[in-house]
Design an enzyme around this catalytic site. Sequence first.
Site, PDB file in Angstrom:
ATOM      1  N   CYS A  41       0.876  -1.140  -0.122  1.00  0.00           N
ATOM      2  CA  CYS A  41      -0.148  -0.027   0.054  1.00  0.00           C
ATOM      3  C   CYS A  41       0.757   1.226   0.066  1.00  0.00           C
ATOM      4  CB  CYS A  41      -1.119   0.122   1.137  1.00  0.00           C
ATOM      5  SG  CYS A  41      -2.330   1.197   1.023  1.00  0.00           S
ATOM      6  N   HIS A  83      -3.458  -5.699   1.283  1.00  0.00           N
ATOM      7  CA  HIS A  83      -2.617  -5.845   2.578  1.00  0.00           C
ATOM      8  C   HIS A  83      -2.570  -7.167   3.145  1.00  0.00           C
ATOM      9  CE1 HIS A  83      -2.356  -1.329   4.014  1.00  0.00           C
ATOM     10  NE2 HIS A  83      -3.104  -1.488   3.158  1.00  0.00           N
ATOM     11  N   GLU A  97      -0.609  -8.524   5.442  1.00  0.00           N
ATOM     12  CA  GLU A  97      -0.379  -8.732   6.376  1.00  0.00           C
ATOM     13  C   GLU A  97      -1.575  -8.431   7.292  1.00  0.00           C
ATOM     14  OE1 GLU A  97      -0.397  -5.775   5.071  1.00  0.00           O
ATOM     15  OE2 GLU A  97      -0.585  -4.275   6.080  1.00  0.00           O
TER      16      GLU A  97
END
Lengths: 225, 754, 85, 85
Positions: A87, A196, A198
Amino acid sequence: MTTRIGVVTFPGSLDDQDALRAVKLAGGEPVSLWHRDKDLHQVDAVVLPGGFSYGDYLRCGAIARFSPVMSTIIEQAKAGMPVLGICNGFQVLCESHLLPGALTRNDHLHFICRDQRLRVENNNTAWTTDYAAGQEITVPLKNGEGGYVADERTLDELEAEGRVVFRYLDVNPNGSRRDIAGITNAAGNVVGLMPHPEHAVEALTGPTTDGLGFFTSAIKKLVNA
Amino acid sequence: MTDDKRHLDTTEHAAKTPDTEQPWSELGLKEDEYDRIREILGRRPTGAELAMYSVMWSEHCSYKSSKVHLKQFGEKAPESDAMLVGIGENAGVVDVGQGYAVTFKVESHNHPSYIEPYQGAATGIGGIVRDILAMGARPVAVMDPLRFGAADHPDTRRVLPGVVAGIGGYGNCLGLPNIGGEVVFDPCYQGNPLVNALCVGVMKHEDIHLAKASGVGNKVILYGARTGGDGIGGVSVLASETFDAEGPAKRPAVQVGDPFQEKLLIECTLEIFREKLVAGIQDLGGAGLSCATSELASAGSGGMRVELDTVPLRDNTLSPEEILMSESQERMCAVVEPDKVDRFLEICEKWDVIATVIGEVTDGDRLEIYWHGEQIVDVPPRSVAHDGPVYQRPYARPEWQDALQADDANKLPRPATPEELREQVLRLVASPNQASKAWITDQYDRYVLGNTVLAMPEDGGVIRIDDDTNLGVAVATDGNGRYAKLDPYTGAQLALAESYRNVAATGAEPLAVTDCLNFGSPEDPAAMWQFAEATRGLADACQQLGTPVTGGNVSLYNQTGDLAIHPTPVVGVLGVIDDVTRRTPMAFAEEGQLLYLLGDTREELGGSAWSQVIHDHLGGLPPKVDLERERLLAEILVSASRDGMVDAAHDLSDGGLVQAVTESCLRGGKGARLVVPDGIDPFVFLFSESQGRAVVSVPRSEEVRFNDMCGARGLPATRIGVVDGDSIEVQGQFSLPLAELREAHEATLPALFA
Amino acid sequence: MARVVVDVMLKPEILDPQGQAVQRALPRLGFEGIADVRQGKRFELEVEGPVDDAVLARVNELAETFLANTVIEDFTVRVEETATA
Amino acid sequence: MARVVVDVMLKPEILDPQGQAVQRALPRLGFEGIADVRQGKRFELEVEGPVDDAVLARVNELAETFLANTVIEDFTVRVEETATA
Ligand SMILES: Nc1ncnc2c1ncn2[C@@H]1O[C@H](COP(=O)(O)OP(=O)(O)O)[C@@H](O)[C@H]1O
Ligand SMILES: [Mg+2]
C-alpha cells in the site's frame, strides 16, 4: 538461523505493527527500522508497511522516499535484497523509481476498505514462491489512492516480462490499469502491491490467512539462499 | 512594541480603569455572569480574562444547564469494582482484568459538522482521540454515531458525504480501526445533523494519567501543532448558539484538522508515558489554552504561571486573547518535573513535534498569565474551570406530548395479504434507515492494528487487547430519537438497553456506559423537560443494570428556529470478553442450524421502523422496557458464547425480527425457513419492536443443552425455524430470494450518495 | 519576499477522476458549455530575497524532483505578478 | 475553445497541513530560503465559445458555490493567456 525481516516505521506509518506480527507468525524475526536511521541492522529483507507516511501530503510516498533509511534500502534493493512494499510502501517504491508507474486517486474518489480477491500471476518473486501460479487469494484492501497507472509501453513491458504479480478479481476497486494490484522489478526481489497481506495472517482478525504466504516465501527463499 | 504595550489590557490597567466598556454580551456572557466575574476578581476583568471566562462559562464547557441533572449519574451510580476513574476526568477508566484498564468516551461535534462537514467531523474524531490519549491510554478504535436529515434532501447530499469523508480521512490516517457506529436519517436533523464520535483506549492500570498540575516548580509544556487563528470563539459561538436564519450570517473560522500531526502526537505522547515523564496532562480541545491551563491548575494543588508570548504561533498577528481562545487542533499540555524536561523535549524532537516550556506550577493559588513580561491574567483557576455558573432551567412537559402518545401506532392499517406483507418487508429493508450502511462504512479502515475481531455491521465492535491471552473488549452505541420523542425517560433507557444487548450479543459482558446527550435549546422548557427526563431515565437504568456512567458529553441547542431535533440520547456500552476467540458473530452461516427467538413478542409498533417506513407515522408509546429481562438475556447470550451453544446471535431492535433475520442471512449468505409461532399474528411476529429479544442460531447438537439453560433460567426461547436454502421463507406467508433482499438492502445508499 | 508559483497538472493521457467528477456535476448545477475540466495542484512558495534565474532554476529542480511526479504529472514554474484576492 | 483557470487556496488564517509538510521537507532536500509554502488546487476549465463577461460571471458563481468551499477557501478566476507546458 532465523531470517531477519525489517519493517520500516516512517512518521505516519500505520500497519508497521501488523507487518511485524506477520513476520513473527510466519516464523521470521521481526526487526523495527526507523526512518531516520540509515543502518538496516543486518536484516535480510525489508517490508515498507502501509499507512499515511507524512500524512500522504504532497503525494503518497513522495516525502518518505527522501528519508535516510530509504537511501540504504534503494541501494540494497538494487543489489538484490528482497523488499516488499504494501500500500503506502508500494507508493514509496514507485516514488523511489524502484518500481515503474505511479498510484493515483481512486477513480471513484473514495477511500475503500474491502476484502479483495486477487490472482497471483507470478509466483517466482521473492515474496510469492509459496503460492501456485494462478492461485486466487483474498486479503483486505484499503486505500484512497490505489489506482495503478503507467504509460502503455511500460504496461506492455510489465505484461510481457511477467512482472504483473497480482491482478484484481471480481471488482477493480480503484481504477487500476489492466486490473493491476501489484508488480515486481525485473529481478523479482522488489514487489509492491496495494492490498494488505499482513491483515490476512490470522483467522481471528482477517478474512482469511491467505497473506501469510508472502512472509513464508521470503523466509524460505532467504534460508535456502 | 511600545505601541503594543500601550494597548495591552494588563491586570494593573484593568484595576485602574473600572469603567471601561467590555463586550461581554458579544462574547455570550449574561449580565449577571459578567457581574459575577467582577465580583470574583474584585475589579473588571482584563480582555484576556474576559475571553477565558466567556469561553469556559459557555454551555459547551461549563455544562451550566445540564449539571444539575447530570449529578444523578454519580448519585445513582451502581457499586462497581470495575470503575477506576469516574466522571470528571477527560474520560472514565474501567478495569477489564489482567492488569488492563480501558477508557472510552463519546463526544459531539454537531454544529461544526453542519457548517463544514469534512473538517467538522474530522476534528470531532481528533478531539475525542486526544481525550483518550490524555488518560494515558493508547487509542485502539473509534466509532461514529451519526444522524442526518432526510436521506433524499439535497442538503443531506452535501453534509453526509463530507462527514463520512472527514471521519474516514482523519481516523484512517491515524490508524485507528472504525468498528461501528450508527447512521440515522430523519427530517428533524435537517438543520442539525448529529456527529458524535467515540474512542476506546487501552492501558495498564499503572499508566493512568490525570489532568492536574501539581508540584511547585514543575514545568508546563505545550506541545504539538502551532497555535493559529482557528475557531476563535468557536466553542461558545458554535456550540452554544442556535442557528438563526434571521441573524447575521456568522461564518466563524472553522478548525482544520491535521491527522498526521495527531498521529505523531499519539506516538510521541505514548513514548513519553512509557518513560514516566509527566506529572499531569491535558489535551487541548474546545477553549484551547484557556481550558487546558485553568483545568490543570484548578485540579492541582498550587497555582500556575504562564508566559503566553512563548507559545509557538502560526500567525504572528494573534492577540493574547486570541491565543488563549484559539482552538487549533493537535495540541497537548503536560506538567513535567524540571529534571525530566530535557528528555521530554528530546522525545518530541524524535517525533518532529514542536514542544515549548510555557510556564510553571507556582506555590500560589492563582493562574497568572504574562505577555511580554506584563500580567494580563490573574484569576483563581477554579472559578474559571470548575465553579462556573449553574442554572436550574425551568422545564415542563410539552402540551403536545399527550396527543402524540394518544396517536397509537398499533392502530395503523396493517398488511392484509401475504403479498402485502412481503412487499412491506422489502420496503422496510430498503428504507434508508434500515438499509445496509456499507457504502459509508467501506470508507473506514476496520483492519488497521490487526486486532479487530468484529466490526460493523456486527452488533458490537470487538477488539483484542492482548495477543497472548486473547482478552478483549466490545463496544456498541445506540440511540433512538423516535422512541425518546414519544417518551424521553423510556427512550433513554431503551438506548441503554439496546447498546447493552448489542454488547452481550457478541458474547461480552457489559461493564460500563458513556453517553452523548443531544437535545434542543435548554432555554425551551419542553426541550429541557426532555433532557431532564432522559437523564433521569438513563441514570435509573444504569443503576438497575449495574453499569455506571463513566463519562460523556452534552450537546444542547440542536435546533433550527423553534424546531428542535428529536431528543437523542446516544449511549455507548463497553463490555469485556475474556477470550475473543469465543466471540459470537451475527451471520447465519451453517445450513441446518436451528433458529431460536429469545424473549417475548408483544404488539409494540409505537415509534417503530415499520410505522415510519410504511405510514410516515410517529405516535403512541415506545416499546416497554424490562431491564431485568435485558440482564437475563445478556447472561444467556454470554453463557451461550462461553459454552459454545450458539454459532450466531443478533439482537432485535428497529425493524424487528424480519430485519434481524435478513441481516444475519445476508451476512452469512444463507437463507432461512421461518415458522410463525402459535398464537401470534405474522405481521406482529415480523415487525414488532418488543425489547429484550435476540435471535440465535443453534447447532443441532446443542439444542437440548441450550433449551435446558433457557428453561432453567426462565428466558422464553421459541424455535422459529432453520437456516436453509437461498431465500427467506415465512411458512404460509411468502418467500423472498436472498438476491432480491440483497439488492433491496444494499442498493439504497449508493443510489442516494454515490 | 517574492512568490513563485508551481502549477502541477496530471499529464493529458492520465485519467483525472477528480476533474471528471467536477465535469459530470456541472450539468446538475446548471452549467453548460464546459468541454473539459482538469484538476491539479498549485503551490505558492514565498521565496526570501530576489528571484533571479538561479533561484528559478532551483525551484524548477525542486518541482521536477519533488513537487511533481513526472511519471504522471507536468508542471510550470512562474513568478507571480499580481497578488491573489 | 478558451481555458479559464480557477485557483483555490486555503484562506491565510486556515491551517494548511499539506503546505506545511512540503515546507518541512525542503531543508532535508537541500532547499533553503523558502519562507512559506501553501498548497491549493488548480482547475482548468475548457470553455466552448468565447469567454465574455457573462461566461466569467458564471464561472465565478461556479467557483463560489462548488469548486471552492468559501468557509475555508479563497479563489481567483482568470482566462489563461499562455498554454501550460
Ligand atoms: N452526559 C454526560 N454523562 C456523563 N458525564 C458527562 C456527561 N457530559 C459530560 N460529562 C463529563 O463531564 C466532564 C466534562 O466534560 P467535557 O467538557 O466534555 O470533557 P473534556 O473537557 O475532556 O472535553 C467529563 O468528565 C465528562 O465525561
Ligand atoms: Mg478533554
